[in-house]
Design a protein around this motif. Sequence first.
Motif, PDB file in Angstrom:
ATOM      1  N   SER A   1       0.335   5.211   1.634  1.00  0.00           N
ATOM      2  CA  SER A   1      -0.303   6.380   2.217  1.00  0.00           C
ATOM      3  C   SER A   1       0.500   7.584   1.731  1.00  0.00           C
ATOM      4  O   SER A   1       1.616   7.433   1.211  1.00  0.00           O
ATOM      5  CB  SER A   1      -0.278   6.318   3.745  1.00  0.00           C
TER       6      SER A   1
ATOM      7  N   CYS B   1      -9.749  10.272   2.689  1.00  0.00           N
ATOM      8  CA  CYS B   1      -9.984   8.838   2.527  1.00  0.00           C
ATOM      9  C   CYS B   1     -10.524   8.566   1.131  1.00  0.00           C
ATOM     10  O   CYS B   1     -11.568   9.113   0.751  1.00  0.00           O
ATOM     11  CB  CYS B   1     -10.969   8.325   3.570  1.00  0.00           C
TER      12      CYS B   1
ATOM     13  N   ASN C   1       0.829  -1.213   0.000  1.00  0.00           N
ATOM     14  CA  ASN C   1       0.000   0.000   0.000  1.00  0.00           C
ATOM     15  C   ASN C   1       0.857   1.254   0.000  1.00  0.00           C
ATOM     16  O   ASN C   1       2.027   1.232   0.356  1.00  0.00           O
ATOM     17  CB  ASN C   1      -0.903   0.042   1.234  1.00  0.00           C
TER      18      ASN C   1
ATOM     19  N   HIS D   1      -6.928   0.939   3.680  1.00  0.00           N
ATOM     20  CA  HIS D   1      -6.828   2.368   3.395  1.00  0.00           C
ATOM     21  C   HIS D   1      -7.335   3.214   4.567  1.00  0.00           C
ATOM     22  O   HIS D   1      -6.704   4.200   4.931  1.00  0.00           O
ATOM     23  CB  HIS D   1      -7.610   2.709   2.119  1.00  0.00           C
TER      24      HIS D   1
ATOM     25  N   VAL E   1      -3.202  13.912   5.314  1.00  0.00           N
ATOM     26  CA  VAL E   1      -2.732  12.556   5.031  1.00  0.00           C
ATOM     27  C   VAL E   1      -3.795  11.849   4.210  1.00  0.00           C
ATOM     28  O   VAL E   1      -4.997  12.070   4.393  1.00  0.00           O
ATOM     29  CB  VAL E   1      -2.413  11.766   6.311  1.00  0.00           C
TER      30      VAL E   1
ATOM     31  N   ASP F   1      -5.289   8.181   3.158  1.00  0.00           N
ATOM     32  CA  ASP F   1      -5.394   6.749   3.487  1.00  0.00           C
ATOM     33  C   ASP F   1      -4.358   6.319   4.539  1.00  0.00           C
ATOM     34  O   ASP F   1      -3.468   5.498   4.269  1.00  0.00           O
ATOM     35  CB  ASP F   1      -5.260   5.908   2.219  1.00  0.00           C
ATOM     36  N   PRO F   2      -4.488   6.827   5.761  1.00  0.00           N
ATOM     37  CA  PRO F   2      -3.471   6.609   6.798  1.00  0.00           C
ATOM     38  C   PRO F   2      -3.620   5.273   7.520  1.00  0.00           C
ATOM     39  O   PRO F   2      -3.938   5.214   8.713  1.00  0.00           O
ATOM     40  CB  PRO F   2      -3.720   7.771   7.751  1.00  0.00           C
TER      41      PRO F   2
END
Length: 307
Positions: free
Chosen positions: A98, A136, A96, A143, A111, A113-114
């Motif tokens: 972020s 998001c 992934n 995610h 941020v 998708d932290p």
Amino acid sequence: MSSLRTAFSSSNTSAAYRILTARRTLHTSSLSSSTLSAFSTFTRKTKPSLSLGNSLVTSSRSAHRITPSSNLSLHQFSTTAHSTMRVIPVPALEDNYSYIILDEKTSEAAVVDPVQPQKLMHILQHLGAKLTSVLCTHHHWDHAGGNVELIAKKPGLAVFGADARIPEINYVVKDKEEFKVGSLTVQALWTHCHTKGSVSYYVKDGADRAVFTGDTLFLSGCGRFFEGTAADMYNSLLHILATLPVETKVYCGHEYTKANLKFAQHVEPENPHVAQKLQWCMDESVTVTVPGTIGEELLCNPFLRVK
């Protein structure tokens, strides 16, 4: 390419899904979180320049900024001293991404998708940045799964999204709605298909443009149709994301580029741009392939080349 064209018709959703599933089985690369070092500039061999009509599409792998060039009909990409937007990709989980979006003018940050917030908080602290927003792209755990922990550590953050299933969401964005992160303008683009609430975030700072696409658009690929149809994905890719300026940087949700390019080469074996980018991507020193650009995707991504 003909199979893709057929599969992307609204009556062939299952066929398109099978193609995507077959494409995904080619994925063998993974990105270890150990490659992350706070404030490391991701150093790797320079990405090849790709020709787009009368333009040149290039990308500096040591900087995440862009500027137009006056001697090309479209754009050449390089660093610019005029942008205050800084994007830091943060590898997470197995493959992934972020992201931290920093407005250097105000030191305000968002941020994207932290999923592993501690990594992000460490970098933000070192930067001296003030985190104000969470963007998001969709509700899937890899995610949005870090939202609860992040809000517990930093109460009062604005959590943007378009799906009530996103943990801690407190602001539901409308399609094409704009809001600010410091002096940066963020526009929410509904790009439904992977999920019913998938959103891409288009960030602008003067001539500097970036789009965060989650699991809708990958570099040289696209996401699975979990909650939408082939027609939905076609609309999200061709009618929304592909219409952004060619110089727009693309920051996607997973490191799937090598596998996607292998599939793209299978679909278009005579495409020289795919061959060139795949050759670059196969270098062992290349572990982080973001960002791409919309211009590159128009040359290399079979799902954006369907007509």
